[in-house]
Design an enzyme around this catalytic site. Sequence first.
Site, PDB file in Angstrom:
ATOM      1  CD  GLU A  26      -2.481   1.854   0.441  1.00 42.70           C
ATOM      2  OE1 GLU A  26      -3.254   1.099  -0.151  1.00 42.70           O
ATOM      3  OE2 GLU A  26      -2.362   3.071   0.163  1.00 42.70           O
ATOM      4  CD  GLN A  27      -0.675   5.489  -3.557  1.00 39.70           C
ATOM      5  OE1 GLN A  27       0.130   5.539  -4.471  1.00 39.70           O
ATOM      6  NE2 GLN A  27      -1.860   6.046  -3.619  1.00 39.70           N
ATOM      7  NE  ARG A 100     -14.615   5.040   1.015  1.00 35.65           N
ATOM      8  CZ  ARG A 100     -14.594   4.414  -0.162  1.00 35.65           C
ATOM      9  NH1 ARG A 100     -15.663   4.434  -0.931  1.00 35.65           N
ATOM     10  NH2 ARG A 100     -13.516   3.795  -0.581  1.00 35.65           N
ATOM     11  CE1 TYR A 205     -24.680   6.204   2.977  1.00 33.36           C
ATOM     12  CE2 TYR A 205     -25.709   6.754   0.882  1.00 33.36           C
ATOM     13  CZ  TYR A 205     -24.597   6.416   1.608  1.00 33.36           C
ATOM     14  OH  TYR A 205     -23.386   6.294   0.979  1.00 33.36           O
ATOM     15  CG  ASP A 288     -12.923   1.905  -8.204  1.00 34.43           C
ATOM     16  OD1 ASP A 288     -13.941   1.192  -8.352  1.00 34.43           O
ATOM     17  OD2 ASP A 288     -12.964   3.038  -7.670  1.00 34.43           O
TER      18      ASP A 288
HETATM   19  C1  FAD Z   1     -19.206   9.871  -4.620  1.00 32.53           C
HETATM   20  C2  FAD Z   1     -18.980   8.394  -4.586  1.00 32.53           C
HETATM   21  C3  FAD Z   1     -19.920   7.582  -3.954  1.00 32.53           C
HETATM   22  C4  FAD Z   1     -19.744   6.185  -3.943  1.00 32.53           C
HETATM   23  N1  FAD Z   1     -20.688   5.418  -3.330  1.00 32.53           N
HETATM   24  C5  FAD Z   1     -20.566   4.067  -3.369  1.00 32.53           C
HETATM   25  C6  FAD Z   1     -21.550   3.236  -2.737  1.00 32.53           C
HETATM   26  O1  FAD Z   1     -22.496   3.721  -2.106  1.00 32.53           O
HETATM   27  N2  FAD Z   1     -21.411   1.878  -2.835  1.00 32.53           N
HETATM   28  C7  FAD Z   1     -20.353   1.311  -3.513  1.00 32.53           C
HETATM   29  O2  FAD Z   1     -20.283   0.078  -3.581  1.00 32.53           O
HETATM   30  N3  FAD Z   1     -19.400   2.075  -4.107  1.00 32.53           N
HETATM   31  C8  FAD Z   1     -19.479   3.430  -4.044  1.00 32.53           C
HETATM   32  N4  FAD Z   1     -18.507   4.209  -4.610  1.00 32.53           N
HETATM   33  C9  FAD Z   1     -17.380   3.548  -5.311  1.00 32.53           C
HETATM   34  C10 FAD Z   1     -16.340   3.012  -4.351  1.00 32.53           C
HETATM   35  O3  FAD Z   1     -15.895   4.053  -3.514  1.00 32.53           O
HETATM   36  C11 FAD Z   1     -15.152   2.417  -5.114  1.00 32.53           C
HETATM   37  O4  FAD Z   1     -15.612   1.630  -6.192  1.00 32.53           O
HETATM   38  C12 FAD Z   1     -14.315   1.528  -4.207  1.00 32.53           C
HETATM   39  O5  FAD Z   1     -13.820   2.261  -3.116  1.00 32.53           O
HETATM   40  C13 FAD Z   1     -13.143   0.912  -4.999  1.00 32.53           C
HETATM   41  O6  FAD Z   1     -12.328   0.165  -4.115  1.00 32.53           O
HETATM   42  P1  FAD Z   1     -10.907  -0.326  -4.578  1.00 32.53           P
HETATM   43  O7  FAD Z   1     -10.365  -1.093  -3.408  1.00 32.53           O
HETATM   44  O8  FAD Z   1     -10.995  -1.009  -5.884  1.00 32.53           O
HETATM   45  O9  FAD Z   1     -10.041   0.991  -4.844  1.00 32.53           O
HETATM   46  P2  FAD Z   1      -9.622   2.161  -3.869  1.00 32.53           P
HETATM   47  O10 FAD Z   1     -10.581   2.337  -2.763  1.00 32.53           O
HETATM   48  O11 FAD Z   1      -9.316   3.332  -4.739  1.00 32.53           O
HETATM   49  O12 FAD Z   1      -8.246   1.637  -3.200  1.00 32.53           O
HETATM   50  C14 FAD Z   1      -7.034   1.593  -3.914  1.00 32.53           C
HETATM   51  C15 FAD Z   1      -5.874   1.511  -2.924  1.00 32.53           C
HETATM   52  O13 FAD Z   1      -4.658   1.329  -3.659  1.00 32.53           O
HETATM   53  C16 FAD Z   1      -3.668   2.217  -3.174  1.00 32.53           C
HETATM   54  N5  FAD Z   1      -2.747   2.484  -4.283  1.00 32.53           N
HETATM   55  C17 FAD Z   1      -3.011   3.215  -5.402  1.00 32.53           C
HETATM   56  N6  FAD Z   1      -1.938   3.224  -6.221  1.00 32.53           N
HETATM   57  C18 FAD Z   1      -0.971   2.475  -5.599  1.00 32.53           C
HETATM   58  C19 FAD Z   1       0.366   2.118  -5.966  1.00 32.53           C
HETATM   59  N7  FAD Z   1       0.902   2.503  -7.120  1.00 32.53           N
HETATM   60  N8  FAD Z   1       1.081   1.341  -5.102  1.00 32.53           N
HETATM   61  C20 FAD Z   1       0.530   0.923  -3.905  1.00 32.53           C
HETATM   62  N9  FAD Z   1      -0.737   1.255  -3.528  1.00 32.53           N
HETATM   63  C21 FAD Z   1      -1.474   2.012  -4.377  1.00 32.53           C
HETATM   64  C22 FAD Z   1      -4.462   3.448  -2.714  1.00 32.53           C
HETATM   65  O14 FAD Z   1      -3.712   4.234  -1.795  1.00 32.53           O
HETATM   66  C23 FAD Z   1      -5.697   2.791  -2.094  1.00 32.53           C
HETATM   67  O15 FAD Z   1      -5.476   2.450  -0.735  1.00 32.53           O
HETATM   68  C24 FAD Z   1     -18.625   5.603  -4.592  1.00 32.53           C
HETATM   69  C25 FAD Z   1     -17.661   6.421  -5.208  1.00 32.53           C
HETATM   70  C26 FAD Z   1     -17.827   7.813  -5.192  1.00 32.53           C
HETATM   71  C27 FAD Z   1     -16.784   8.678  -5.858  1.00 32.53           C
END
Ligand code: FAD
Length: 401
Positions: A26-27, A100, A205, A288
């Site tokens: 994790e960065q 979150r 909510y 994502d």
């Molecule tokens: C306004 C808004 C509302 C939302 N509401 C909802 C909801 O109600 N329900 C829902 O399911 N989703 C919702 N989402 C979407 C949700 O927040 C994301 O889809 C979800 O957090 C993605 O999780 P992830 O673990 O894939 O990525 P992220 O949460 O982006 O985590 C990525 C991690 O990787 C780390 N990282 C990045 N690059 C590197 C690197 N090069 N080296 C090491 N580490 C790195 C980052 O620091 C981070 O900790 C919402 C999004 C937004 C913008």
Amino acid sequence: MVGAGIGGLALAAALRRAGVRCEVYEQASRLSEVGAGLQLAPNAVRLLHRLGLADRLRAFAVRPEAMEIRRWDDGRLLSGTELGAACEAMYGAPYYTVHRAHLHEALLEAAGRDTVRLGRRVTGLRRGDGEVLLGFDGGERRAADVVVGADGIHSAVRACLVRDAPVWSGETVYRGLVPGEALPELVRDPRVRVWMGPGRHCVCYPVSAGRWISFAATVRSDTSDGLPPESWSAAGDPADLVRAYRGWEATVERLVRAACDVPVRRWALHDREPLARWSAGRVTLLGDAAHPMLPFRAQGANQAVEDALSLAVCLADADAATAPAALRRYEALRVPRTTAVQQGSRGSARVMHLDDGEEQRRRDGAMGAATALRAMAWLYGHDAEHAARRAGGRSEGTRGE
Ligand SMILES: Cc1cc2nc3c(=O)[nH]c(=O)nc-3n(C[C@H](O)[C@H](O)[C@H](O)COP(=O)(O)OP(=O)(O)OC[C@H]3O[C@@H](n4cnc5c(N)ncnc54)[C@H](O)[C@@H]3O)c2cc1C
């Protein structure tokens, strides 16, 4: 694994349960989550329960009774989807709203804190026959049998597999938490409340057992050059928010005024084009990093959790030699479904933000049927872990069960 967000930690927890060793790079030098809420639907909640989070979720989450969509000016109810006990009975798991940070912390515990290596930013990778070499900021290298990019929409791992760029939606969203006592009636009667109007919509909510009300207020941007108003995320000016929602139903006006007293962040909303493939050899993507989506179906984190449990099933039976085939199996299981949700999320913005007029009246008339709880079966009824077990070596279509 790269990235300790909700997706990465869910995978680490699922691999731990399956007895598969992993390390998460994790960065960030310390783990923290944005101050915002998240909707968790039964398709993810049932999987989180299997990771041992049921008691924690019950303690910190809110179980909303319904989701209501209302008209922007007079608050007229356009559609209501029963949630609460009805949702739990129909889909075998509740619909929750959570902070979150609480979910992140619970997943970190389930994954095991010692699996996460903080302050390790991945800058590139080299794919070999029998291993992958990860490169870190500062020059360090580590070899791995398999690399999973769970590093979010700006994924460094994705950049090593695909040449593409984020797509701006033309929308920005203001997001934050207001104290529950500012609008106590929204806590007493917990619902996911949505108001739709020309060019914008507002969702709120309660979370944290009612201590906070999470809101996300979307505004179509008025920049004429097609570029985002700011790069990704920034502090939002609550005065702009109040101005954007002037004349909306009284509850919305009170909500955005309460936001003037709390930190508010503003995001330019981006996604990317869906990919037909996101694995290559011993490298794959999740959450994502694989399928960034607009938040209008509240499924980004839910789909990341589905990915995690599906990938853990595929990897549990694999060894170093069969890992590439396991990643292909995972990808084939997940791509059709996540593509459908990504595309659905894109379509939602246009429909939600219609100007008042003929098309808006047709939309409002059709809304009741489209949002009935049983109409959500393809989304809420899907069990990604069972689908992966059932499929074994086969892939499965979009609409699970
Ligand atoms: C306004 C808004 C509302 C939302 N509401 C909802 C909801 O109600 N329900 C829902 O399911 N989703 C919702 N989402 C979407 C949700 O927040 C994301 O889809 C979800 O957090 C993605 O999780 P992830 O673990 O894939 O990525 P992220 O949460 O982006 O985590 C990525 C991690 O990787 C780390 N990282 C990045 N690059 C590197 C690197 N090069 N080296 C090491 N580490 C790195 C980052 O620091 C981070 O900790 C919402 C999004 C937004 C913008």
